[in-house]
Design a protein around this motif. Structure first.
Motif, PDB file in Angstrom:
ATOM      1  N   ALA A 102      42.880  39.050  47.263  1.00 29.81           N
ATOM      2  CA  ALA A 102      41.519  37.915  47.755  1.00 29.81           C
ATOM      3  C   ALA A 102      42.169  36.625  48.576  1.00 29.81           C
ATOM      4  N   ARG A 116      44.851  34.843  37.723  1.00 29.55           N
ATOM      5  CA  ARG A 116      44.467  33.993  38.531  1.00 29.55           C
ATOM      6  C   ARG A 116      43.649  32.997  37.760  1.00 29.55           C
ATOM      7  N   ALA A 132      35.938  32.940  45.351  1.00 31.25           N
ATOM      8  CA  ALA A 132      37.006  33.632  45.916  1.00 31.25           C
ATOM      9  C   ALA A 132      37.220  35.195  45.411  1.00 31.25           C
ATOM     10  N   TYR A 133      36.040  35.618  45.338  1.00 31.26           N
ATOM     11  CA  TYR A 133      35.787  37.151  44.931  1.00 31.26           C
ATOM     12  C   TYR A 133      35.401  37.583  46.567  1.00 31.26           C
ATOM     13  N   ILE A 134      36.156  38.840  46.727  1.00 29.22           N
ATOM     14  CA  ILE A 134      36.103  39.677  47.933  1.00 29.22           C
ATOM     15  C   ILE A 134      34.554  40.131  47.836  1.00 29.22           C
ATOM     16  N   GLY A 168      33.627  43.621  42.580  1.00 33.55           N
ATOM     17  CA  GLY A 168      33.781  42.804  41.517  1.00 33.55           C
ATOM     18  C   GLY A 168      35.129  42.655  40.953  1.00 33.55           C
ATOM     19  N   ASP A 169      35.280  42.482  39.680  1.00 33.19           N
ATOM     20  CA  ASP A 169      36.561  42.199  38.895  1.00 33.19           C
ATOM     21  C   ASP A 169      37.124  43.561  38.716  1.00 33.19           C
ATOM     22  N   ALA A 170      38.326  43.784  39.552  1.00 34.16           N
ATOM     23  CA  ALA A 170      38.703  44.937  39.434  1.00 34.16           C
ATOM     24  C   ALA A 170      39.340  45.363  38.027  1.00 34.16           C
ATOM     25  N   GLY A 171      40.054  44.458  37.365  1.00 34.65           N
ATOM     26  CA  GLY A 171      40.639  44.626  35.865  1.00 34.65           C
ATOM     27  C   GLY A 171      39.554  44.679  34.994  1.00 34.65           C
ATOM     28  N   MET A 213      43.427  44.544  44.707  1.00 33.92           N
ATOM     29  CA  MET A 213      42.485  43.116  45.268  1.00 33.92           C
ATOM     30  C   MET A 213      43.608  42.298  45.801  1.00 33.92           C
TER      31      MET A 213
END
Ligand code: PRP
Ligand code: URA
Length: 209
Positions: free
Chosen positions: A135, A104, A192-194, A199-202, A133
């Motif tokens: 989002a 993204r 645009a984070y859930i 957090g950042d899944a990756g 995710m």
């Protein structure tokens, strides 16, 4: 409109809560994601067709059941989707695995493709696209369009968390794809984070950042 299923099994919800906690290590996070993916796999495959098969048990002839119909392709969206593959392969060991690389763009929030390799008989497989995710929905929509462009006809999508905005966008763009989630979260933040999300899944899976 595709079917939307939230899999609220207590084991999944319990494990998901541990994943969300900021102190959870990458090792635990990966393990839990694998476990949840396998548990969600039961529901995602619930409508697979069965056919009768004659067998002989130690007690004599009988009629058993076997899964009939299409073979399966699991298609993770890189990177974070990789974390869902092993759990599903534990359930469906004969599945093929395709990969779609998307990231993204942090400025535009739009997905950019950098890799795509799918089983060559993708058109005759039951495709399960996986990405923890959902989002804005841009990545899952793009991934679904890529597999459709390459011939896939039977597609379902499996995510861990979805934001209401992303779910609505996905259902609008891909009305023929059933969507399975473990939770519908509250909202997206300005990046645009859930939220509350995880957090950042990756980064959490691979220990980057
Ligand atoms: C994350 C996630 C999804 C995407 C969701 O990937 O795994 O693919 O963001 O966002 P969207 O619904 O707004 O498109 P990211 O782009 O961070 O890449 P990564 O998995 O390589 O970290
Ligand atoms: N991607 C993630 O990894 N987390 C989010 O909350 C949104 C997009």
């Amino acid at each position: 409109m595709g079917k939307l299923t939230v899999i609220d099994h207590p084991l999944i919800q319990h494990k998901l809560t541990i994943m969300r906690r900021e102190e959870t290590s990458s090792m635990q996070f990966r393990q839990l994601l694998t476990e949840i993916s396998a548990l969600m796999g039961y529901e995602v495959t619930r409508d697979f067709q069965l056919e009768d098969v004659p067998i002989v048990t130690p007690m004599g002839p009988a009629v058993g059941k076997k899964i009939s119909g299409k073979k399966v392709a699991i298609v993770p969206v890189l990177r974070a989707g990789l974390g869902m593959v092993d759990g599903l392969l534990n359930l469906i060991p004969g599945a093929r695995v395709g990969h779609i690389g998307l990231y993204r763009d942090p400025e535009t929030m739009k997905p950019v493709e950098y890799y795509c390799k799918l089983p060559k008989d993708i058109e005759s497989r039951e495709v399960i696209i996986v990405d923890p995710m959902l989002a804005t929905g841009g990545s899952l929509i793009a991934a679904t369009e890529f597999v459709k462009e390459r011939g896939a006809q039977n597609i379902r999508a499996l995510c861990l968390l979805g934001a209401p905005e992303g779910i609505a966008a996905f259902q609008e763009a891909c009305p023929d794809v059933d969507l399975y989630l473990a939770s519908i979260d509250e909202k997206l933040n300005e990046q645009a984070y859930i939220v509350p999300g995880l957090g950042d899944a990756g980064d959490r899976i691979f220990g980057t950042k």
